[in-house]
Design a protein around this motif. Structure first.
Motif, short mmCIF file in Angstrom:
data_model
loop_
_atom_site.label_atom_id
_atom_site.label_comp_id
_atom_site.label_asym_id
_atom_site.label_seq_id
_atom_site.Cartn_x
_atom_site.Cartn_y
_atom_site.Cartn_z
N SER B 7 0.85 -1.20 0.00
CA SER B 7 0.00 0.00 0.00
C SER B 7 0.89 1.25 0.00
CB SER B 7 -0.90 -0.03 1.23
OG SER B 7 -0.10 -0.24 2.37
N GLU B 10 1.88 6.21 3.08
CA GLU B 10 1.13 6.97 4.09
C GLU B 10 0.07 6.12 4.81
OE1 GLU B 10 -0.69 8.16 0.06
OE2 GLU B 10 1.32 7.88 0.87
N GLU B 11 -0.42 5.06 4.11
CA GLU B 11 -1.45 4.21 4.73
C GLU B 11 -0.81 3.19 5.66
OE1 GLU B 11 -4.27 2.42 2.09
OE2 GLU B 11 -4.47 4.30 0.97
N GLU B 12 -1.56 2.76 6.65
CA GLU B 12 -1.05 1.80 7.62
C GLU B 12 -1.20 0.39 7.05
OE1 GLU B 12 -1.40 1.47 12.40
OE2 GLU B 12 -2.78 2.82 11.35
N ALA B 13 -0.18 -0.44 7.14
CA ALA B 13 -0.25 -1.81 6.61
C ALA B 13 -0.69 -2.77 7.71
CB ALA B 13 1.10 -2.21 6.08
N PHE B 14 -1.62 -3.69 7.33
CA PHE B 14 -2.09 -4.69 8.28
C PHE B 14 -1.66 -6.07 7.81
CE2 PHE B 14 -5.02 -1.17 8.92
CZ PHE B 14 -5.03 -1.07 10.30
N TYR B 15 -1.37 -6.94 8.74
CA TYR B 15 -0.94 -8.30 8.40
C TYR B 15 -1.83 -9.31 9.11
CZ TYR B 15 3.18 -5.94 6.67
OH TYR B 15 4.01 -5.11 5.99
#
Lengths: 78, 132
Positions: B7, B10-15
């Motif tokens: 992504s 600036e966007e937060e990455a989720f795992y």
């Protein structure tokens, strides 16, 4: 009809020999046809076996996909 | 493994944490193997069907040859039953007429041959009835 009441039938000796030859050829041809039919039976069995294996493979694939689906959509939330 | 798509920074990455990752990988590989086996099954089946079609055609030829030889065999036996011969001639005439009619009508291929075989069978049965 009673066989005894019928007139006797005679075949020329030359024709008789030819008849025996034809019978020999018919015997050989019948044996060949039987062998071909046996092979057709074998091929039919092979075909059934192949279809059976195909079905088993597809069952295995669906089981694997089921496992993958569960693993991906039920993640560890701890 | 199940990393979320890349992504923008600036966007937060989720795992997402996957359970049994090795087993999951193993199952995916095994499923791929099974798919290849299935494709092999398809090709094997095509080969078998091809050979079967050839053998059925060969069997038809062989049976046809036996039929011709049997007809030849019948020719060697003398016609001692005149009445029977007359009936056969009549049957033959009927068959010829029938053939002319069947030619006139548009029928799919193979139907004429079946009719011919039925007619031949009828003729043989008639001869057998005359003998008994």
């Amino acid at each position: 009809m009673d066989e005894k009441n019928l007139a006797q039938v005679f075949v020329k000796i030359k024709d008789y020999k030819e008849i025996l030859d034809i019978i020999d050829i018919i015997k050989k041809k019948t044996s060949d046809a039987k062998a071909t039919l046996r092979r057709i039976h074998e091929l039919k069995d092979e075909e059934d076996q192949e279809i059976g294996e195909w079905s088993k493979n597809l069952d295995d694939i669906s089981q694997k996909v089921e496992f993958i689906d569960r693993a991906l959509f039920e993640p560890d939330i701890d | 493994m199940a990393k979320a798509q890349k992504s923008p920074p600036e966007e937060e990455a989720f795992y997402v944490n996957l359970r049994k990752p090795i087993e999951l990988r193993r199952h995916i590989l095994e499923a791929s193997k099974m798919v290849i086996f299935s494709l092999q099954n398809y090709h094997n089946l095509l080969k078998i069907k091809e050979e079967k079609t050839k053998k059925v055609a060969l069997l038809k030829v062989q049976v046809g040859e036996i039929n011709l030889l049997c007809a030849k065999l019948v020719e060697f036996l003398p016609d001692y039953h005149i009445k029977m011969r007359k009936e056969l001639e009549e049957a033959e005439e009927k068959r010829k007429k029938g053939r002319k009619k069947s030619r006139a009508s548009d029928e799919p291929s193979g139907v004429g041959e079946i009719e011919k075989l039925e007619s031949a069978l009828h003729g043989i049965e008639h001869k057998l009835n005359r003998l008994s």
